[in-house]
Structure formats: C-alpha cells, structure tokens
Scaffold this motif. Structure first.
Motif, PDB file in Angstrom:
ATOM      1  N   GLU A   1       0.830  -1.206   0.000  1.00 44.86           N
ATOM      2  CA  GLU A   1       0.000   0.000   0.000  1.00 44.86           C
ATOM      3  C   GLU A   1       0.866   1.260   0.000  1.00 44.86           C
TER       4      GLU A   1
ATOM      5  N   ASP B   1       2.755   1.742  -3.354  1.00 51.22           N
ATOM      6  CA  ASP B   1       1.886   2.338  -4.375  1.00 51.22           C
ATOM      7  C   ASP B   1       1.840   3.862  -4.257  1.00 51.22           C
TER       8      ASP B   1
ATOM      9  N   SER C   1      -0.178  -8.937  -2.885  1.00 53.09           N
ATOM     10  CA  SER C   1       0.948  -8.049  -2.558  1.00 53.09           C
ATOM     11  C   SER C   1       2.275  -8.679  -2.962  1.00 53.09           C
TER      12      SER C   1
END
Length: 217
Positions: free
Chosen positions: A106, A109, A144
């Motif tokens: 996360e 990104d 992931s």
C-alpha cells in the motif's frame, strides 16, 4: 500501545509482528527478536494487534481483527516510532508477515518504500486449499507478493501446510522475493524426528538468514 524493543541503538529497525495465535512475547517471538537484535546489531520492535491486546487482558481467545484494522495498527506503530521508512524493515511471523506485506504494498503504491520485508512462515493459503493461477492482483493472500517491488525474504518450512516448497516454487511471484527453505520444517519450522534435524537448527538457520538479509540491504 505497548512496544517491546530489543537493541534500541541498532543501525536498522525491524518491526516484527506476531502470528495469529501467539503473543508478541511467545517463545518464537522472543528467541527470534533477541537473536536478530543481538547478533545482527538490529533494533527489533514488537507490538500486539488489538484482538491480542484484548486476549492478554481477558485471557480468552479472540479471532484476529479485520485486515483493515490489522494494517492500520501496524501503520500506527510506524507513526509512533517516527523513523524514516528507508531505515525500516517490516515483517513478522505468519499473519503478522502477511499484514506487513500488505502495508508495504500500500505504501509502495504511494511512493513510500521500506528498506525491506522479512517474513517467517508466510500463509500463502488456508490449510487444505491451494492457489490456482493466474490470480488477480487483488487476491487476498498473494496479491501483494505478485506486485511487490521491495526486497523481501520469506523463511518457510519446506512442508508448511500454508505453502510448501513444491507448491510455492510454481507461483509467479515478484522476483524481488528471495526464500530460505527450512529442511522438512512445518509452519513453525519443526522437522519430523526421522529427518534427523531439529527445530532449534531450523530456527538458527532462519535467524541467520534474516540477519544477513537485513544487514545486506
């Protein structure tokens, strides 16, 4: 939130989260944190997710929180430490390592990268289930790991029911991931008696692998 910190002056910070069923000061967590901190000159930080904090208070088993809460809790630890991400390695045992991997992705990104990710016994799938590829990138278990571009080490028992060697070896995961396979090890790296190996031997191998990985980043 209480934190356990081994070797606070270590040159790199490793945030190590616990697995689904054990406290942050379980035998596994204690031995791995202390060995990595003492032998690797690494600052090791441990914490507990909300459901485990509640279990410690009530002495009653509770299921893990929703992944969103687990990831937020890990992120709250980062904010509490207030250290640059490029000096931090995240990871943990089983579920804790999975949470770390999702958080790393996360933040990746968003252009915020950790120094690395280090996992002990990744839960690639639930026991008794297998993954059939191609798998969408948003797959809850390995999404992931497919997209990951941060250096990652996964120490895995070769007969781990959450993902054994012959199975994981076929997965089209990121080439940023390296593996240390613990001979005949289960999810806790415990080999069968007939193998002639011992769990302490596999634990030592995993600890040394983690130390070498973190110090060579």
């Amino acid at each position: 939130m209480e934190l356990l910190i081994d070797n606070p002056k270590g040159k790199t910070t490793f945030i190590m989260a616990h697995g689904a069923g054990a406290f942050m000061d379980s035998k596994f967590m204690n031995e791995f944190a202390q060995a990595i901190a003492e032998q690797g000159n690494i600052k090791v930080v441990r914490f507990e997710f909300p459901y485990m904090q509640e279990r410690r208070k009530t002495q009653r088993k509770r299921p893990p929180n929703a992944m969103k809460i687990l990831v937020k809790t890990f992120y709250d630890v980062l904010r509490k430490l207030d250290e640059p991400y490029e000096n931090i390695v995240v990871g943990g045992k089983s579920m804790g390592g999975r949470v770390a991997s999702i958080l790393s992705q996360e933040l990746e990104d968003k252009g915020m990268n950790f120094k690395g990710v280090c996992v002990f016994g990744y839960p690639f799938h639930a026991i008794g289930k297998q993954i059939t590829f191609p798998t969408p990138d948003d797959d809850k278990r390995v999404g992931s790991l497919i997209r990951n571009q941060t250096p990652m080490l996964i120490c895995q028992g070769s007969r781990d029911n959450f993902g054994w060697f012959d199975e994981v070896d076929t997965y089209p995961l990121s080439d940023k991931i390296q593996y240390t396979w613990l001979d005949d090890g289960d999810h806790d790296f415990r080999p069968r008696v007939l193998s002639g190996l011992t769990q302490p031997q596999n634990w030592h191998t995993a600890q040394q692998s983690a130390i070498d990985f973190i110090n060579n980043l």
